[in-house]
Design an enzyme around this catalytic site. Sequence first.
Site, PDB file in Angstrom:
ATOM      1  N   GLU A  94      34.000  35.396  34.377  1.00 32.44           N
ATOM      2  CA  GLU A  94      34.048  36.852  34.300  1.00 32.44           C
ATOM      3  C   GLU A  94      35.468  37.357  34.547  1.00 32.44           C
ATOM      4  O   GLU A  94      36.210  36.805  35.361  1.00 32.44           O
ATOM      5  CB  GLU A  94      33.068  37.469  35.303  1.00 32.44           C
ATOM      6  CG  GLU A  94      31.620  37.185  34.929  1.00 32.44           C
ATOM      7  CD  GLU A  94      30.604  37.712  35.926  1.00 32.44           C
ATOM      8  OE1 GLU A  94      29.480  38.017  35.491  1.00 32.44           O
ATOM      9  OE2 GLU A  94      30.925  37.819  37.127  1.00 32.44           O
ATOM     10  N   GLU A 168      40.251  29.297  42.867  1.00 34.16           N
ATOM     11  CA  GLU A 168      41.469  29.243  43.678  1.00 34.16           C
ATOM     12  C   GLU A 168      42.635  28.923  42.740  1.00 34.16           C
ATOM     13  O   GLU A 168      42.771  27.795  42.261  1.00 34.16           O
ATOM     14  CB  GLU A 168      41.338  28.170  44.758  1.00 34.16           C
ATOM     15  CG  GLU A 168      42.632  27.749  45.440  1.00 34.16           C
ATOM     16  CD  GLU A 168      43.436  28.889  46.046  1.00 34.16           C
ATOM     17  OE1 GLU A 168      44.598  29.071  45.638  1.00 34.16           O
ATOM     18  OE2 GLU A 168      42.896  29.606  46.916  1.00 34.16           O
ATOM     19  N   SER A 221      44.024  35.384  51.126  1.00 30.11           N
ATOM     20  CA  SER A 221      42.657  35.691  51.559  1.00 30.11           C
ATOM     21  C   SER A 221      42.512  35.234  53.003  1.00 30.11           C
ATOM     22  O   SER A 221      42.170  34.084  53.272  1.00 30.11           O
ATOM     23  CB  SER A 221      41.647  34.967  50.658  1.00 30.11           C
ATOM     24  OG  SER A 221      41.711  35.460  49.342  1.00 30.11           O
ATOM     25  N   CYS A 341      34.887  43.021  44.271  1.00 31.84           N
ATOM     26  CA  CYS A 341      35.483  41.852  44.904  1.00 31.84           C
ATOM     27  C   CYS A 341      34.410  40.984  45.554  1.00 31.84           C
ATOM     28  O   CYS A 341      33.564  41.467  46.302  1.00 31.84           O
ATOM     29  CB  CYS A 341      36.488  42.311  45.958  1.00 31.84           C
ATOM     30  SG  CYS A 341      37.345  40.966  46.762  1.00 31.84           S
TER      31      CYS A 341
END
EC number: 2.1.1.192
Length: 372
Positions: A94, A168, A221, A341
């Site tokens: 996506e 990642e 993150s 998110c």
Amino acid sequence: MTDSRTNLLNLDRAGLDAFFTCLGEKPFRARQVLRWIHQRFVTDFSAMTDLNKSLRERLTESAVISLPEIIKQHRSADGTHKWLLRMHGNNCIETVFIPEGDRGTLCISSQIGCILDCSFCATGKQGFNRNLAVSEIIGQLWLANKTLGRDPKGERIITNVVMMGMGEPLANFNNVVTAMNLMLDDFSYGLSWRRVTLSTAGMVPAMDRLRAVCPVNLAVSLHAPTDKLRDELVPLNKKYPLQDLLSACRRYVAGDRRRAVTFEYVMLAGVNDSLPHARALLRLLRGLPAKVNLIPFNPFSGSVYRRSDAATIDRFREELLRGGIMTVTRKTRGDDIAAACGQLAGRVQDRTRRTMDRQRLVSVLPRSPLAS
């Protein structure tokens, strides 16, 4: 039958220079073809009219411009777009476009699934299959640009790119860097490094490599101010604990006063959202050019977490602001189409590979001297 032709979408300018040299052509052909592919969105070599007929015929025989396939497109009530794209092997990823004023940000995926298995993220819970090819990464930007077109002034609608989608990015280092080279190339998309951001969970050696070869904006993150809590939320922390991660962040921005690291912090009710957590975060980031994005948790099926309420998030933000850290609360966009998110999931055909591949990844990563 497998197509043996070279997919030119996998090549940045250096790669195209080498490709045309092998064909006996001058390197300037690379610049011409880059413009056709990435600025005019042409995939038919016969339409590249500033190439001679003989070269166009040879390109048709030896090369191809192959893109992901758009399966579905959703548009949120707030204007956010989400595309479901089919990749080679029938897996899907996506991609999300977020408009805001005169800024349009495309959130790009780098893996089919994710290898890191963070506990609060839908992508990590839906499995992992493989890294995306360069063509599959830059193809997301190509398709979004072609689909969205330009604004009434003739400017491109996509002004910023964030490598914050599925996966990642630094676990797919070479392909991601090649794709970002294309984003930054004036003969392709011509974005400034200030408009391209890569988000990582903290792959420390790869952060140092990125600074050396393609120093775009860095986001981390983080999500926790202590190793004990971050070990639970972000398993990679067991490999690269906070002291190593923060040292790598300092190295990344060293010598350039224009740079700061953005730290992403998902707000989980009763887990990491107290004032003591905020004060611990201030201590952790002291002396580092930093910005903090507080992200209200976006729920997904099977998650054990809840979103912190607005008052708690406001108190947390105010504590960080009082401590001198620029802090914003990210506005939730596209949650009505599961484009917010942490909600991206795509579709992974082989969900059995994550454990095996994650173990292999961990085994080859250099070990932090501080990790137990």
